[in-house]
Design an enzyme around this catalytic site. Structure first.
Site, mmCIF file in Angstrom:
data_model
loop_
_atom_site.group_PDB
_atom_site.id
_atom_site.type_symbol
_atom_site.label_atom_id
_atom_site.label_comp_id
_atom_site.label_asym_id
_atom_site.label_seq_id
_atom_site.Cartn_x
_atom_site.Cartn_y
_atom_site.Cartn_z
ATOM 1 N N HIS A 7 -8.393 6.712 11.388
ATOM 2 C CA HIS A 7 -7.952 5.183 11.099
ATOM 3 C C HIS A 7 -6.278 5.292 10.968
ATOM 4 O O HIS A 7 -5.633 4.345 11.695
ATOM 5 C CB HIS A 7 -8.558 4.861 9.690
ATOM 6 C CG HIS A 7 -7.989 3.510 9.263
ATOM 7 N ND1 HIS A 7 -8.468 2.457 9.977
ATOM 8 C CD2 HIS A 7 -7.211 3.299 8.207
ATOM 9 C CE1 HIS A 7 -7.832 1.523 9.187
ATOM 10 N NE2 HIS A 7 -7.214 1.752 8.124
ATOM 11 N N ARG A 34 10.868 11.904 2.731
ATOM 12 C CA ARG A 34 11.598 10.928 3.646
ATOM 13 C C ARG A 34 11.600 9.563 3.177
ATOM 14 O O ARG A 34 12.312 8.684 3.642
ATOM 15 C CB ARG A 34 10.805 10.938 5.119
ATOM 16 C CG ARG A 34 11.006 11.965 6.106
ATOM 17 C CD ARG A 34 9.948 12.265 7.194
ATOM 18 N NE ARG A 34 10.324 13.708 7.891
ATOM 19 C CZ ARG A 34 9.854 14.724 7.518
ATOM 20 N NH1 ARG A 34 9.148 15.007 6.046
ATOM 21 N NH2 ARG A 34 9.972 15.753 8.374
ATOM 22 N N GLU A 62 -0.836 -6.006 8.002
ATOM 23 C CA GLU A 62 -0.200 -7.151 7.757
ATOM 24 C C GLU A 62 0.883 -7.461 7.906
ATOM 25 O O GLU A 62 1.546 -8.739 8.109
ATOM 26 C CB GLU A 62 -0.597 -7.718 6.232
ATOM 27 C CG GLU A 62 -2.128 -8.126 5.961
ATOM 28 C CD GLU A 62 -2.859 -6.573 5.705
ATOM 29 O OE1 GLU A 62 -3.951 -6.674 6.031
ATOM 30 O OE2 GLU A 62 -1.889 -5.632 5.377
ATOM 31 N N PHE A 71 0.810 -1.327 -0.014
ATOM 32 C CA PHE A 71 -0.022 0.091 0.213
ATOM 33 C C PHE A 71 1.058 1.270 -0.130
ATOM 34 O O PHE A 71 1.789 1.331 0.782
ATOM 35 C CB PHE A 71 -1.076 -0.017 1.071
ATOM 36 C CG PHE A 71 -2.199 0.723 1.054
ATOM 37 C CD1 PHE A 71 -3.367 0.350 0.431
ATOM 38 C CD2 PHE A 71 -2.240 2.113 1.648
ATOM 39 C CE1 PHE A 71 -4.324 0.861 0.001
ATOM 40 C CE2 PHE A 71 -3.615 2.798 1.434
ATOM 41 C CZ PHE A 71 -4.523 2.015 0.728
#
Length: 158
Positions: free
Chosen positions: A90, A129, A60, A25
């Site tokens: 979230h 970063r 995960e 992701f």
């Protein structure tokens, strides 16, 4: 966050195994971390084995890191992910959950885990970063992994 990376450790000729667990992701940013970490690991530990395990998202990462800790095949694991804040809580909840899980695994299994699951307010911070060289957190993670692997080796007399 500091804008100057810690100095790199001395290069090591020891046989080490480093595994990077990387989220898919926010892939462009995570790939930047992985690329910088891999490059730095190869420079600092040229005889080391470096591999990457891909997972769908940041949530995960801990389950795969735990499995690696159980297998005791790595001198250090680098967990890489990027969480971008949205309009809800979230991202904050996810970041805290992953950080807490990684810390429990590290202390419970005596496995050095470098946590580079990063939360950013926006893509500008992520780009600075993760993709750029000046304060790249992937580079810093590799340096930390080499240093902690050496410390643990001395403590365990390997």
């Amino acid at each position: 966050m500091p804008k100057i990376a810690p100095t790199p450790p001395r290069a090591s000729d020891k046989q080490r195994t480093f595994i990077i667990v990387a989220s898919q992701f926010n892939a462009p940013y995570v790939e930047g971390l992985v690329d910088h970490a891999t490059e730095e690991l190869r420079a600092l530990a040229p005889n080391a084995s470096v591999s990457v395990q891909r997972v769908p998202g940041a949530f995960e990462i801990p389950v795969v890191v735990r499995e690696l800790a159980l297998q005791e095949k790595a001198d250090a694991v680098i967990a890489c992910g990027v969480i971008l804040k949205g309009k809800t809580d979230h991202a904050q909840n996810l970041s805290r959950s992953v950080t807490d899980a990684l810390q429990r695994i590290a202390t419970g299994h005596g496995m050095p885990i470098i946590n580079v699951v990063l939360s950013f307010d926006d893509e500008t911070q992520a780009r600075e970063r993760c993709l750029e060289n000046e304060i790249n957190r992937g580079t810093e993670a590799a340096r930390a992994a080499v240093k902690i692997a050496d410390v643990m080796s001395r403590l365990r007399w390997k």
